[in-house]
Each structure stands twice: as structure tokens, then as C-alpha cells.
Design an enzyme around this catalytic site. Structure first.
Site, short mmCIF file in Angstrom:
data_model
loop_
_atom_site.label_atom_id
_atom_site.label_comp_id
_atom_site.label_asym_id
_atom_site.label_seq_id
_atom_site.Cartn_x
_atom_site.Cartn_y
_atom_site.Cartn_z
N ARG A 132 0.72 -0.89 -0.02
CA ARG A 132 -0.20 -0.01 0.30
C ARG A 132 0.79 1.15 0.08
O ARG A 132 2.03 1.20 -0.19
CB ARG A 132 -0.92 0.08 1.27
N GLY A 133 0.31 2.38 -0.04
CA GLY A 133 0.73 3.62 -0.36
C GLY A 133 1.00 3.93 -2.06
O GLY A 133 1.83 2.96 -2.38
N ALA A 134 1.44 5.21 -1.84
CA ALA A 134 0.43 5.06 -3.36
C ALA A 134 2.00 5.01 -4.03
O ALA A 134 1.30 4.17 -5.56
CB ALA A 134 0.03 6.78 -3.60
N ARG B 228 -7.58 -0.63 -6.54
CA ARG B 228 -7.61 0.99 -5.58
C ARG B 228 -8.14 2.17 -6.64
O ARG B 228 -6.81 2.29 -7.39
CB ARG B 228 -6.71 0.72 -4.70
N GLN C 217 -1.93 2.31 10.01
CA GLN C 217 -0.54 2.27 9.21
C GLN C 217 1.16 3.11 9.82
O GLN C 217 1.50 2.91 9.74
CB GLN C 217 -0.96 3.29 7.50
N ASP D 129 -1.91 11.02 -2.03
CA ASP D 129 -3.03 9.98 -3.23
C ASP D 129 -3.00 10.31 -4.60
O ASP D 129 -2.85 9.98 -5.44
CB ASP D 129 -3.91 9.08 -2.98
N ASN E 198 -5.99 12.42 0.17
CA ASN E 198 -4.60 11.29 1.94
C ASN E 198 -5.43 10.60 1.97
O ASN E 198 -7.33 10.24 2.23
CB ASN E 198 -3.86 12.30 1.99
O1 MRU Z 1 -4.47 3.37 2.66
P1 MRU Z 1 -3.29 3.32 1.90
O2 MRU Z 1 -2.75 2.92 3.00
O3 MRU Z 1 -2.03 3.01 0.73
O4 MRU Z 1 -2.71 5.23 1.65
C1 MRU Z 1 -1.95 5.58 2.23
C2 MRU Z 1 -1.62 6.57 1.98
O5 MRU Z 1 -2.52 7.43 2.15
C3 MRU Z 1 -0.32 7.78 2.37
O6 MRU Z 1 -0.34 8.55 2.47
C4 MRU Z 1 0.09 7.95 0.60
O7 MRU Z 1 -0.38 7.01 -0.34
C5 MRU Z 1 1.19 7.99 0.53
S1 MRU Z 1 2.85 7.70 -0.15
C6 MRU Z 1 3.87 8.01 0.22
#
Ligand code: MRU
Length: 350
Positions: free
Chosen positions: A49-51, A92, A200, A241, A251
Site C-alpha cells: 500500500r502507499g501510492a 484501487r 498504518q 494519493d 490522502n
Molecule cells: O490506504 P493506504 O495505506 O494505501 O494509504 C496511503 C496513504 O494515504 C499515503 O499517505 C499516500 O499513499 C502517500 S504514500 C507515500
């Protein structure tokens, strides 16, 4: 570099190996995805996870698709890749990096002339490797760009979600900013939002900060106002995101609440965004699809019910922070201040 690899290409198995983030910090285990459905599911169920990490994983997903195709004809591999793009795009909806990475892979391969199926596969693999390498360099540049925002000797942050090595190929965006400040010798302290419902912050950010020896305290999401009232917080830093052309930021859910609280306390609020997360084709936050996830994420913690079983739940995974609550957006090409429409475009076109 982190001691672990968030995403790794396994050449022997023609598969992508992911550090399973759903198990951290209790267990360090890896999931190996050797077909496209497996890659898409790993994104959907947040093994990864994480963009930026989602984007690079999807890029390797196309390589997996190319190797899974039994025919060596370019046309057949191309068809398998096109099908994989559709499957991965549906995993997603909010992080633009997913869509950006798939577009970049197609554009990258189109730039390389290939005469055989093998060359096509190699071209895809080298594009994915390049994207992974670029991600780390971009994060480091973003961290350096943020140094102009730092006080001279010590800095106290509030950070939301996880934006570190786990959310990227390595180093991270907002956590990369924190790490850069720490490496530059500033006395750093971080208040870490736990980040309900998937935690997270509690699970992943605290684990990363502990590994890096950076001073931190875990707080519940609702504590930010009290923290700002009690301590001298210098800035809030968050990842993104997707950034719309006008500077609205999608985000992790709770980001907007933090930004509003920061404004009320006069604390600067910085969104840290690689330019791959800046989506100039989307005019404002209202054009961004917000993912809604399983109610069980909210009702059940560690296998136990924390609410009546049948309670109705609304579980948006992200929110939109209007540009007016954002002090600046930090990118690898520099810091964008309002007016964001103009300044983001300038940095993106650099
Ligand atoms: O649902 P997630 O854990 O994928 O969400 C992640 C976030 O919102 C992060 O802040 C975003 O993706 C930036 S990660 C460098």
C-alpha cells in the site's frame, strides 16, 4: 536504504515479491505474486500500500503478465499486457500513481523498438526497474527540497498514515522528509497519528521510525489539537494519493481533519508529493474517486468486534483536503506555494 525490500522482482520465478504490510510489525513475511490476479489482489487487500508502492507494484504486474503469456508472439504478449492493465486498474481507485505507472510502462515500451517476444518482455522489465530506481531518487530529492522549510536546530512533526520506505520503493515521501532532517543532524521528534482504521501510523510508521532511531510518540488521531496546544509543533507532514490541478489533496482519511486543526493552531501543513502524484487532468478534489472499504475494517480490531455486529458503517479510505488548508506542496522539483494551479504546473513541466 531500508534493511528490508518493500517490492522486489524475482527473476528466477518471474514474480514480484512484496513485504506483507498487513502483518507488520508483528511478523516480517513476504508474499510472492506470480500472476496478475495475485498482484491486483495484493494491492486491493493492502499487502502492499502507499501510492508510489502501488504504482511500482502494478508496473511489475505488467512484467508478470508478459511472462505468464505462453506464446512468444509480440501480439499475444501485448494482448496479455492490455488485459493486465484493466485488471490492475480496477484494484484501487484513488492513488493516481497506479494509473500513472501503467501509462508510463506503455509509453516506455513504445519508445523501445522490439523485434521478438523476448525483447518485449525485457523492455517491460527494464521500464519497471527504471521506475523503481527513479522512485528512490525522487524521494531523496523531495526530502532535500523540504530542507528549506526546516528550523535551524530542532523540529517537531505530526505525521499521518505511513509514507516511508514501506509506502514507496524506498526512503519515502513525508517520512523521507523527516528522515532527511534527521540525517542532516536536526533534533527530530515525531508525533505519529495512529491512523484508524488500518493503523498504518501505529503499525508501520512507528516500526520504520524505531528502525531508523528517530524519536517519536504514538498518538490517537483525535489527539492532534491537544498535541499542538501542549507542544511546539513546527509542522504537519503528510503524503498524498493524488493532487488535483488546483492543489486539493486526496490522502488517507483523517488528513483533512489534521489540516483544519493545524490551521486553527497556526501550524504549517505540508503535503509531500512526487510529481507522479500530481494529476493536472483532474481540476479539483471533487473529481477524485474516494475508495470506500469493507465495514469490517472499522468494526473489527484484531479479530474482535468493537461495535455492534450489525451497525452500519461508512468507511471512506481517503479524504480531500482543500488547497486552502495546505501551506505548501513539496515535490522533487521544489516547493510549490499557492497559487497551486500555476506553481504545480510549472514544477511538473520543469
Ligand atoms: O490506504 P493506504 O495505506 O494505501 O494509504 C496511503 C496513504 O494515504 C499515503 O499517505 C499516500 O499513499 C502517500 S504514500 C507515500
Amino acid at each position: 536504504m531500508a534493511a528490508y525490500k518493500t517490492i522486489e522482482w524475482l527473476d528466477a520465478g518471474k514474480a514480484v515479491r512484496l513485504l506483507d504490510q498487513s502483518l507488520l510489525p508483528r511478523q516480517v513475511a513476504y508474499a510472492t505474486c506470480s500472476d496478475v490476479a495475485g498482484v491486483a489482489e495484493a494491492i486491493r487487500n493492502m499487502t502492499v500500500r502507499g501510492a508510489p508502492a502501488i504504482g511500482v507494484t502494478a508496473a511489475y504486474g505488467l512484467v508478470v503478465a508478459a511472462y505468464r503469456e505462453s506464446s512468444d508472439e509480440i501480439a499475444d504478449i501485448h494482448r496479455a499486457v492490455q488485459e493486465a492493465i484493466e485488471v490492475l486498474k480496477a484494484s484501487r481507485p484513488t492513488a493516481v500513481n497506479l494509473f500513472w505507472a501503467l501509462d508510463e510502462m506503455v509509453a516506455g515500451v513504445n519508445r523501445i523498438s522490439v523485434d521478438s517476444g523476448e525483447e518485449y518482455r525485457n523492455a517491460l522489465l527494464s521500464c519497471a526497474h527504471q521506475m523503481a530506481k527513479d522512485d528512490i531518487n525522487i524521494n531523496r530529492a523531495l526530502g532535500q527540497a523540504a530542507m528549506e522549510l526546516m528550523p535551524a536546530e530542532k523540529v517537531t512533526f505530526i505525521h499521518h498514515c505511513n509514507t516511508g520506505s514501506l509506502a514507496t520503493v524506498d526512503f519515502g515521501t513525508a517520512l523521507g522528509v523527516i528522515r532527511t532532517a534527521h540525517e542532516a543532524g536536526l533534533k527530530v521528534h515525531v508525533f505519529v497519528d495512529e491512523t484508524r482504521p488500518r493503523l498504518q501510523g501505529a503499525r508501520l510508521t512507528c516500526w520504520e521510525l524505531e528502525n531508523q532511531g528517530i524519536s517519536h510518540q504514538l498518538i490517537v488521531d483525535g489527539a492532534s489539537s491537544q498535541v499542538m496546544k501542549t507542544f511546539a509543533v513546527d509542522m504537519c507532514v503528510v503524503g498524498v494519493d493524488r493532487v488535483a490541478a488546483n492543489g486539493d489533496v486526496a490522502n488517507k482519511i483523517g488528513t483533512c481533519n489534521l489540516a483544519i486543526v493545524a490551521r486553527a493552531h497556526g501550524v504549517p501543513f505540508y503535503a509531500c508529493a512526487p510529481l507522479s502524484s500530481v494529476d493536472l487532468a483532474t481540476r479539483s478534489g471533487t473529481g477524485i474517486t474516494i475508495e470506500e472499504r469493507d465495514p469490517a475494517e472499522v468494526k473489527i480490531i484484531n479479530g474482535g468486534w468493537v461495535a455492534p455486529r450489525d451497525v452500519e458503517v461508512y468507511n471512506p479510505a481517503f479524504d480531500i483536503t482543500p488547497a486552502e488548508f495546505i501551506t505548501a506542496i513539496v515535490t522533487e522539483n521544489g516547493v510549490a506555494y499557492p497559487p497551486f494551479a500555476e506553481n504545480l504546473r510549472r514544477l511538473k513541466e520543469q
